[in-house]
Design an enzyme around this catalytic site. Sequence first.
Site, PDB file in Angstrom:
ATOM      1  N   HIS A  26      28.938   3.731  20.917  1.00 64.63           N
ATOM      2  CA  HIS A  26      30.266   4.349  20.881  1.00 64.63           C
ATOM      3  C   HIS A  26      30.328   5.540  21.830  1.00 64.63           C
ATOM      4  O   HIS A  26      29.557   6.492  21.685  1.00 64.63           O
ATOM      5  CB  HIS A  26      30.541   4.814  19.453  1.00 64.63           C
ATOM      6  CG  HIS A  26      31.898   5.356  19.221  1.00 64.63           C
ATOM      7  ND1 HIS A  26      32.119   6.601  18.692  1.00 64.63           N
ATOM      8  CD2 HIS A  26      33.109   4.811  19.444  1.00 64.63           C
ATOM      9  CE1 HIS A  26      33.415   6.816  18.594  1.00 64.63           C
ATOM     10  NE2 HIS A  26      34.050   5.735  19.024  1.00 64.63           N
ATOM     11  N   HIS A  68      38.056   9.569  26.611  1.00 66.94           N
ATOM     12  CA  HIS A  68      38.675   9.119  25.357  1.00 66.94           C
ATOM     13  C   HIS A  68      40.124   9.553  25.252  1.00 66.94           C
ATOM     14  O   HIS A  68      40.986   8.805  24.785  1.00 66.94           O
ATOM     15  CB  HIS A  68      37.889   9.667  24.164  1.00 66.94           C
ATOM     16  CG  HIS A  68      38.504   9.312  22.843  1.00 66.94           C
ATOM     17  ND1 HIS A  68      39.465  10.070  22.233  1.00 66.94           N
ATOM     18  CD2 HIS A  68      38.309   8.235  22.037  1.00 66.94           C
ATOM     19  CE1 HIS A  68      39.830   9.506  21.095  1.00 66.94           C
ATOM     20  NE2 HIS A  68      39.151   8.391  20.956  1.00 66.94           N
TER      21      HIS A  68
HETATM   22  O1  G3P Z   1      37.273   1.563  20.310  1.00 68.37           O
HETATM   23  C1  G3P Z   1      36.720   1.527  19.020  1.00 68.37           C
HETATM   24  C2  G3P Z   1      36.816   2.919  18.515  1.00 68.37           C
HETATM   25  O2  G3P Z   1      36.205   3.752  19.489  1.00 68.37           O
HETATM   26  C3  G3P Z   1      38.272   3.295  18.354  1.00 68.37           C
HETATM   27  O3  G3P Z   1      38.399   4.633  18.057  1.00 68.37           O
HETATM   28  O4  G3P Z   1      39.170   6.878  18.765  1.00 68.37           O
HETATM   29  O5  G3P Z   1      36.760   6.264  18.964  1.00 68.37           O
HETATM   30  O6  G3P Z   1      38.409   5.265  20.532  1.00 68.37           O
HETATM   31  P1  G3P Z   1      38.172   5.808  19.136  1.00 68.37           P
HETATM   32 CA    CA Z   2      37.218   3.514  21.726  1.00 75.17          CA
END
Ligand code: G3P
Ligand code: CA
Length: 328
Positions: A26, A68
Site C-alpha cells: 500500500h 495519494h
Molecule cells: O486503493 C486501495 C486503497 O489504497 C484505497 O484507499 O485512500 O489508501 O487510496 P486509499
Molecule cells: Ca489507493
Amino acid sequence: MVSHNNSKPEVTTMSPLQAKPAIIAHRGACGYLPEHTLQGVELAHQQGAHFIEQDVVLTGDGIPIVLHDITLELTTNVAVLFPERQQHDGKFYCHDFTLKEIQSMTAHERTDSEGRRVFPSRHAGPYDGFKVPTLAEELSLIDSLNAKGNHQAGVYIELKQPEHHERLGADLFKAVYDVLERFDRLNDPQSTVIQCFDPETLKRFKSDERFSSTLIQLICEGMPADLRGDFDRMQTAQGIGEIRQYADGIGPHIPLLFDKNGGPSKMVTAAKNLGLFLHPFTLRADSASLDGVNFTELHKKLFVDLQVDGAFTDFSDKTRDLIRQLEI
Ligand code: G3P
Ligand code: CA
C-alpha cells in the site's frame, strides 16, 4: 532507525495475480518510508510484495505523478517553497504546479493539517532525497527491479478522483492509458491492475479493445457525495452483479467485509459466488483497521476465515511473515 525484516523472498515462477494471498504494498512501503517514494518502492520489492500500489493524479502540465492526494501540503514541503500558491481553503493543489515545480519539492511522512505525523511511530526524517515520482519513473524502477530476476512484482494503479480532473478539463484516463501503452502494460492481466472508485473510469478501460489488464472496483463507506459510484448498492448482490460486467474484482474497505455477527458480509458472499477477486484495504500494524482486532487476528480473519485473494498492507514484510507463520 527503520527496523524491517529484509530476508530475501523465495524465487517464485507464479505471476503476482496467482499469489494466494497476494501482498499488495500500500502506497509503497509506507509503514517504513514516506508513501509513494522510489525508496519505498525498492523496499517493498525487497520485502517480496506481489504488487506495489501507485495512486495517480495529474500535474498542472498533465503529467501522471504518484501521489495519494490531489493536494501537496500533507506529504511535501510545498508550503515552504511556494507559500504564495496556497488556495483559499489552505491547500496547495497539484494542478496549480508544473511537474518541474513538484519535483523541486521534498516528500515527507504524511502529516495532518497541523503538521503532525498521522502515524507518530513512522519515519521521522530526515527527508532529504525523497521526491514525488512520475508514474513512468516508478514503472521504470519496478521493471528494472524485476529484471534482476529474483522477484517479480506487479503494479496496482489507482486513478485518483477522475471526476475532479474532468472538472479541470483534464483526462486522467488518457494520461494513464498512454503510460501503460509505453510500458507495454495494456494487455498484462497477471501483473498490471487498474483500480478506481469511479465505475465510469473502469468501464472506459473495459470497453477499450486494446486493454485487457485486470480491473478492480474500489468500495468504501462515507465517500464524498460528488463521486460517481453508488457505494451502498455496490455492497448488495445486485450491485456486485453489475460490477462483474466491467471489473475482475473488488477492493473493499476492511470493515465492509463483515456483517454485524462477524461473518462474511453479503458483499463478500456475492463476490465469491461470482468469482470476483477480493482485495481489501488496509492492513496496518500500528493502527486498527477493525475495532478491537489486532494485526495478527486480522490476518487470520481475512486470509483464513474469509479466504480473500489478497490485501493492501502498509507492512509487506510483516504480512509476508504472518502468512508463513499462520501457514495460510
Ligand atoms: O486503493 C486501495 C486503497 O489504497 C484505497 O484507499 O485512500 O489508501 O487510496 P486509499
Ligand atoms: Ca489507493
